[in-house]
Enzyme design. Structure first.
Site, PDB file in Angstrom:
ATOM      1  N   SER A 192       0.865  -1.186   0.000  1.00  0.00           N
ATOM      2  CA  SER A 192       0.000   0.000   0.000  1.00  0.00           C
ATOM      3  C   SER A 192       0.905   1.241   0.000  1.00  0.00           C
ATOM      4  O   SER A 192       2.057   1.159   0.457  1.00  0.00           O
ATOM      5  CB  SER A 192      -0.854  -0.012   1.269  1.00  0.00           C
ATOM      6  OG  SER A 192      -1.413   1.256   1.521  1.00  0.00           O
ATOM      7  N   TYR A 237      -0.986  -1.078  10.427  1.00  0.00           N
ATOM      8  CA  TYR A 237      -1.269  -1.319   9.007  1.00  0.00           C
ATOM      9  C   TYR A 237      -0.098  -0.828   8.145  1.00  0.00           C
ATOM     10  O   TYR A 237       0.454  -1.585   7.343  1.00  0.00           O
ATOM     11  CB  TYR A 237      -2.567  -0.617   8.585  1.00  0.00           C
ATOM     12  CG  TYR A 237      -2.922  -0.858   7.135  1.00  0.00           C
ATOM     13  CD1 TYR A 237      -3.531  -2.041   6.747  1.00  0.00           C
ATOM     14  CD2 TYR A 237      -2.601   0.068   6.145  1.00  0.00           C
ATOM     15  CE1 TYR A 237      -3.832  -2.286   5.414  1.00  0.00           C
ATOM     16  CE2 TYR A 237      -2.894  -0.163   4.811  1.00  0.00           C
ATOM     17  CZ  TYR A 237      -3.514  -1.337   4.451  1.00  0.00           C
ATOM     18  OH  TYR A 237      -3.803  -1.584   3.129  1.00  0.00           O
TER      19      TYR A 237
END
Ligand SMILES: NC(=O)c1ccc[n+]([C@@H]2O[C@H](COP(=O)([O-])OP(=O)(O)OC[C@H]3O[C@@H](n4cnc5c(N)ncnc54)[C@H](OP(=O)(O)O)[C@@H]3O)[C@@H](O)[C@H]2O)c1
Length: 259
Positions: A135, A145
């Site tokens: 990401s 994350y």
């Protein structure tokens, strides 16, 4: 026919990979937890593209799920797409610690073990590729994350370098770093993304096109979209503490758009 194994193949980016690879003539091994949905996806792809499909019902947060996926990878695949993943709503101390360790299991341990299981037969045949879906959060400071996705980038680059001499560039490992993509991801995490401006959203088929183009070119870290390429380049120029303060706020301001 070449075979691709895609984790998280029933929704979002994984489903887009499945459609695109099926249309390119790949046979598919589709992996996710929801068995009924997997069967439906496999049937649709078989009927539309006249390919062979296998389904693997597996939870990559569980030891048995990772082991089953490893076994299938060891049997030989030409392309592995480590795509399954999820997000949390909330800052570090607001998320149960078990959810944080589950994230590391799916985003890091499963990616590591499946890559380790798939590469030997690719190297033996002298062709193949692994795409690890990370990401743009990898380049920012955004909780567990972002940290897990940063690991995916570093891990993928490290493995790509390790095997470069052995494969003559014919076996590739690439990290794919999309920005915001409209999928089930944010709804599943309970995030309200109505405040994210439209220009920041990427189309999932465009993300997959860019990824496969970059893979063919031998790119190790693929960032789809000119806007996100510029953001990632900018994060390299700004001191990480400053980027971190901004990104951490942006990453947690998922509330509705203020009028
Ligand atoms: N959407 C974005 O804005 C965005 C941006 C950057 C990166 N990403 C990354 O892109 C990847 C795909 O996300 P997406 O947006 O396409 O999400 P999505 O639409 O929510 O799809 C997630 C897929 O992963 C599967 N999955 C989730 N947990 C799993 C587990 N424990 N074991 C096996 N399969 C599991 C889901 O199926 P089941 O529920 O049936 O298991 C589903 O097929 C993720 O790694 C995510 O971090 C997304």
């Amino acid at each position: 026919m070449p075979t691709a194994l895609i984790t998280g193949a029933t929704a979002g980016i994984g489903a887009a990979f499945a459609r695109r690879l099926a249309s390119d003539g790949f046979d598919l091994v589709l992996l996710a937890r929801d068995g009924e949905r997997l069967e439906r996806a496999a049937r649709d792809l078989r009927d539309t593209y006249a390919i062979s499909t296998e389904t693997l019902v597996a939870d990559l947060a569980a030891e048995e799920g990772i082991a089953a996926a490893e076994e299938r990878c060891r049997a030989g695949v030409d392309l592995l797409v480590n795509n399954a993943g999820f997000g949390h709503k909330g800052t570090f101390l607001n998320v149960p610690v078990s959810d944080e360790t589950t994230m590391l299991k799916v985003h890091c341990e499963a990616v590591l073990r499946l890559t380790h299981a798939a590469l030997p037969s690719m190297l033996e045949r002298g062709r193949g590729a692994v795409v690890n879906v990370s990401s743009v959060s990898a380049f920012a400071v955004r909780g567990t994350y972002g940290a897990s996705k940063a690991w995916v980038v570093s891990f993928s680059q490290g493995v790509a370098q390790d095997i470069a001499g052995r494969s003559g560039g014919r076996v590739r490992v690439m990290a794919l770093c999309p920005g915001f993509v409209k999928t089930e991801f944010h709804r599943r995490a309970g995030m309200d993304v109505s405040g994210i401006p439209e220009f920041m959203w990427l189309d999932k088929d465009m993300v997959v096109d860019a990824a496969l183009r970059d893979l063919r070119r031998g790119v190790q870290v693929s960032v789809p979209g000119a806007w996100y390429k510029a953001i990632v380049a900018a994060t390299r120029l700004v001191p990480s503490g400053v980027a971190g303060r901004f990104s951490s706020r942006a990453g947690r301001s998922y509330g509705p758009r203020r009028t």
